[in-house]
Design an enzyme around this catalytic site. Structure first.
Site, PDB file in Angstrom:
ATOM      1  CE  LYS A 118      85.856  59.092  46.322  1.00  0.00           C
ATOM      2  NZ  LYS A 118      84.392  59.074  46.187  1.00  0.00           N
ATOM      3  CD  GLU A 193      92.575  60.118  51.343  1.00  0.00           C
ATOM      4  OE1 GLU A 193      92.436  58.885  51.400  1.00  0.00           O
ATOM      5  OE2 GLU A 193      92.674  60.753  50.281  1.00  0.00           O
ATOM      6  CG  HIS A 228      88.581  69.319  47.190  1.00  0.00           C
ATOM      7  ND1 HIS A 228      89.917  69.292  47.504  1.00  0.00           N
ATOM      8  CD2 HIS A 228      87.961  69.923  48.241  1.00  0.00           C
ATOM      9  CE1 HIS A 228      90.099  69.839  48.705  1.00  0.00           C
ATOM     10  NE2 HIS A 228      88.937  70.230  49.159  1.00  0.00           N
ATOM     11  CD  GLU A 268      90.057  60.067  40.218  1.00  0.00           C
ATOM     12  OE1 GLU A 268      90.040  60.400  41.420  1.00  0.00           O
ATOM     13  OE2 GLU A 268      89.325  60.578  39.362  1.00  0.00           O
ATOM     14  CD  GLU A 281      87.929  58.963  43.859  1.00  0.00           C
ATOM     15  OE1 GLU A 281      88.039  59.423  45.007  1.00  0.00           O
ATOM     16  OE2 GLU A 281      87.100  59.352  43.029  1.00  0.00           O
ATOM     17  CG  ASN A 283      86.162  58.109  39.672  1.00  0.00           C
ATOM     18  OD1 ASN A 283      85.552  58.096  40.732  1.00  0.00           O
ATOM     19  ND2 ASN A 283      87.084  59.005  39.404  1.00  0.00           N
ATOM     20  NE  ARG A 285      81.982  58.996  38.109  1.00  0.00           N
ATOM     21  CZ  ARG A 285      82.865  59.965  37.918  1.00  0.00           C
ATOM     22  NH1 ARG A 285      83.204  60.284  36.691  1.00  0.00           N
ATOM     23  NH2 ARG A 285      83.418  60.614  38.922  1.00  0.00           N
TER      24      ARG A 285
END
Length: 641
Positions: A118, A193, A228, A268, A281, A283, A285
């Site tokens: 990330k 962050e 999360h 995202e 980020e 992903n 996949r």
């Protein structure tokens, strides 16, 4: 063009079963890999062949890329699909798959390398002009930087994430996040962050081929999360302006083109309350929540992954989406007990209605300690959002799930909550509403008592004379049954006469008919059907009033069931990964102080001191495997002055 013939899925559970389903439809042979606890799992039973990965933990099995590749070659597979989690975003593994002469069903290793971390992905997106949240150096963080969100640099799924609201807690949170990330992904790198309160998690599904075509397959909202990890997802994301939606699509396509992406992926974003999007980020996949996108676009994303890997070109534009889809993740966990994961035998899993159910379990399977506690994903698709939400809530409410505590009731209440029903989800939803969503409803006692009366019907195989009118020994005396349900004891006192059985303390509940597997009651003038299932010492009762797991209370409790006051018992089977520094018999402890850390189902769980006092016994040590209910420690509470 590559012509695939046999596919190995380097994963387990529902995603392996789901990929196998498409592979069979495309005429591909299928190969599973499995750990020792998964030897008889559904994904193994669903494949044409299976190869054992010796061991139990992910580190010894599903994270061993060398063993997975060896299994693929031994079984004659010519392609590897990684699913999600485990090695799905490991560039080295992808490269090793290709170097072994196998086809990798995923993006190029170079794209994974660019996006899987990330921190590196954010640098790339900043250079491309995509809005970002500025990173914070934990070593120099001040109170002005709070709250902070710690995140694992590799992997996702909520593992290795912590919210920090107090600088004094930052050091411990960093340690815990890093340990959890290392355990889940083999990489303990963590970054920080700003944590955005009441933000929305919105993402864009992309699909790219090797011929320059990149599709943006709409948006998804995944804001309802616990720890999360996503709980409820939907497509398209509600309430976005056309301008914002188009900007997210453009940014997602730009991200894919920036790394020459190929295959399925997800970009995202965090959208603030005032509508500002920030890149989170990418992903690299397939996502857990991909079925909602499949539903509205009428696509099979796994089939498209396989075709793209074979070299096929996508049409210039994707199909137009229709309707709305909502997905709920059904977990074996207790939301009212800090989301405590549950283990044991899943006796029954049945979800009725016109919904899609993706699962890695069938009746009689065991949910163990080593893996994620998700039982199933339930998806509803309808012309409108309101109808999709209603269909999904109704299907979950009518589901029969026996053997384990689940989040089913929470899912139903969440879907019907005004904040969600009006299309206003945000990532802080459960922080604000969890207590209310897990409280008993006003009619909960009536429902539980009615269920207890239904449970008092004879067990399967009992003689006919034991049914209505014959449940008692003396016809003139009320009969009593006592059950516990969700930690509360319910006493049922009933009388029978002139063909009618009714409760003494609840005259509004009357038995109309009874059979071993179902009982019909009249509850406050309304006829209700109760489905009853006996399994061991438990009785499972399902009706429109809810589902109840009832345990008969013995007339004479076993003295060995009593525990010493202040005893800390293992809330689940797992491994003790840490003992508080300096903790030993005689140590002074304060109420709420973390004493032990237990790892189960890939998450760390803290064992807290129940009261302030003195630790009089410590039976746990780092690395020790403990069973559910094992005595870990004893705290003697100090008496007030």
């Amino acid at each position: 063009m590559t012509n695939l013939t046999s596919l190995l899925v380097a994963n387990r559970g529902e995603i392996a079963v789901r990929v196998f389903r498409t592979a069979r439809d495309l005429g591909l042979a299928t190969v599973a890999v499995h750990s020792d606890p998964d030897a008889d799992a559904l994904h193994v039973r669903s494949a044409d062949a299976a190869v054992r990965l010796p061991g139990a933990t992910p580190a010894d099995t599903y994270l061993r890329g060398d063993l997975v590749i060896k299994a693929a070659l031994a079984a004659g597979a010519d392609a590897v699909h990684p699913g999600y989690g485990f090695l799905s975003e490991n560039a080295d593994f992808a490269r090793q798959v290709q170097d072994s002469g196998l086809t990798w069903i995923g993006p190029p290793p170079e794209a994974i390398e660019a996006m899987a971390s990330k921190t590196r992905a954010k640098e790339l997106m900043r250079a491309a002009g995509v809005p970002l949240l500025d990173p914070v150096d934990p070593a120099t963080a001040t109170t002005a930087d709070l709250p902070l969100l710690l995140k694992a640099a590799a992997g996702g799924g909520g593992r290795g994430m912590r919210v920090v609201r107090d600088l004094d807690a930052l050091g411990e949170a960093l340690r815990a996040a890093s340990a959890e990330a290392a355990s889940a992904f083999g990489d303990g790198e963590v970054f920080a962050e700003p944590y955005v309160e009441r933000g929305r998690h919105v993402e864009v599904q992309i699909l790219a081929d090797a011929h320059g075509t990149v599709w943006a397959l709409g948006t998804r909202d995944c804001s309802l999360q616990r720890r999360h990890q996503k709980v409820i997802e939907e497509a398209p994301a509600p309430g976005l302006s056309d301008t914002l939606r188009e900007s997210l699509h453009t940014a997602a396509v730009a991200a894919a083109r920036a790394v020459s992406y190929r295959g399925a992926g997800t970009v995202e974003f965090l959208v603030t309350a005032d509508g500002r999007p920030y890149f989170l980020e990418m992903n690299t996949r397939l996502q857990v929540e991909h079925p909602v996108t499949e539903a509205i676009f009428g696509l099979d994303l796994v089939a498209l992954q396989l075709r793209v890997a074979e070299g096929e070109a996508l049409p210039p534009e994707p199909p137009e989406p229709t309707g709305h889809a909502v997905e709920a993740r059904l977990y074996a966990e207790d939301p009212a007990q800090d989301w405590r994961p549950q283990t044991g035998v899943l006796h029954t899993l049945h979800v009725p209605g016109a919904v899609r159910v993706d699962t890695g379990f069938t009746d009689g399977d065991t949910v163990g300690i080593h893996y994620d506690p998700m039982l199933a994903k339930v998806v509803a698709h309808a012309p409108t959002r309101a109808e999709a939400v209603r269909v999904l809530a109704h299907a979950l409410a009518g589901a029969r799930i026996h053997g384990l505590t689940t989040n089913r009731e929470l899912l139903v209440r969440s879907l019907l909550h005004p904040r969600f029903a009006t299309g206003q989800p945000d990532t802080g939803f459960y922080d604000r509403h969890l207590t209310a969503l897990t409280e008993d409803t006003p009619d909960a006692t009536t429902a539980a008592v009615a269920a207890a009366l239904a449970a008092a019907a004879p067990a399967p195989g009992a003689p006919l004379a034991a049914r209505i009118g014959g449940w008692r020994n003396l016809r003139s005396q009320p009969q009593t049954r006592r059950y516990t349900a969700a930690g509360t004891e319910h006493e049922v006192r009933y009388t029978s006469g002139t063909g009618t059985t009714r409760l003494v303390d609840h005259p509004g509940i009357v038995v109309l008919a009874a059979a071993p597997d179902r009982v019909t009651l009249e509850v406050d003038g309304i006829r209700r059907m109760f489905h009853v299932k006996h399994s061991g010492t438990e009785v499972y009762v399902d009706s429109a009033l809810g589902s109840h797991t009832l345990t008969p209370v013995p007339r004479f409790p076993d003295p060995q069931d009593r525990t010493e006051p202040g005893s800390l018992l293992a809330p689940m089977p797992g491994t003790v990964v840490r003992v508080a520094e300096g903790l030993a018999p005689g140590s002074r402890v304060t109420a709420g102080q973390p004493l032990l850390w237990l790892e189960a189902m890939k998450m760390e769980h803290r064992i807290l001191a129940p009261a302030s006092g003195t630790l009089t016994a410590l039976h746990a040590a780092t690395g020790q495997q403990v069973e559910f209910g094992a005595l870990l420690a004893v705290v003697q509470e100090e008496k007030p002055a």
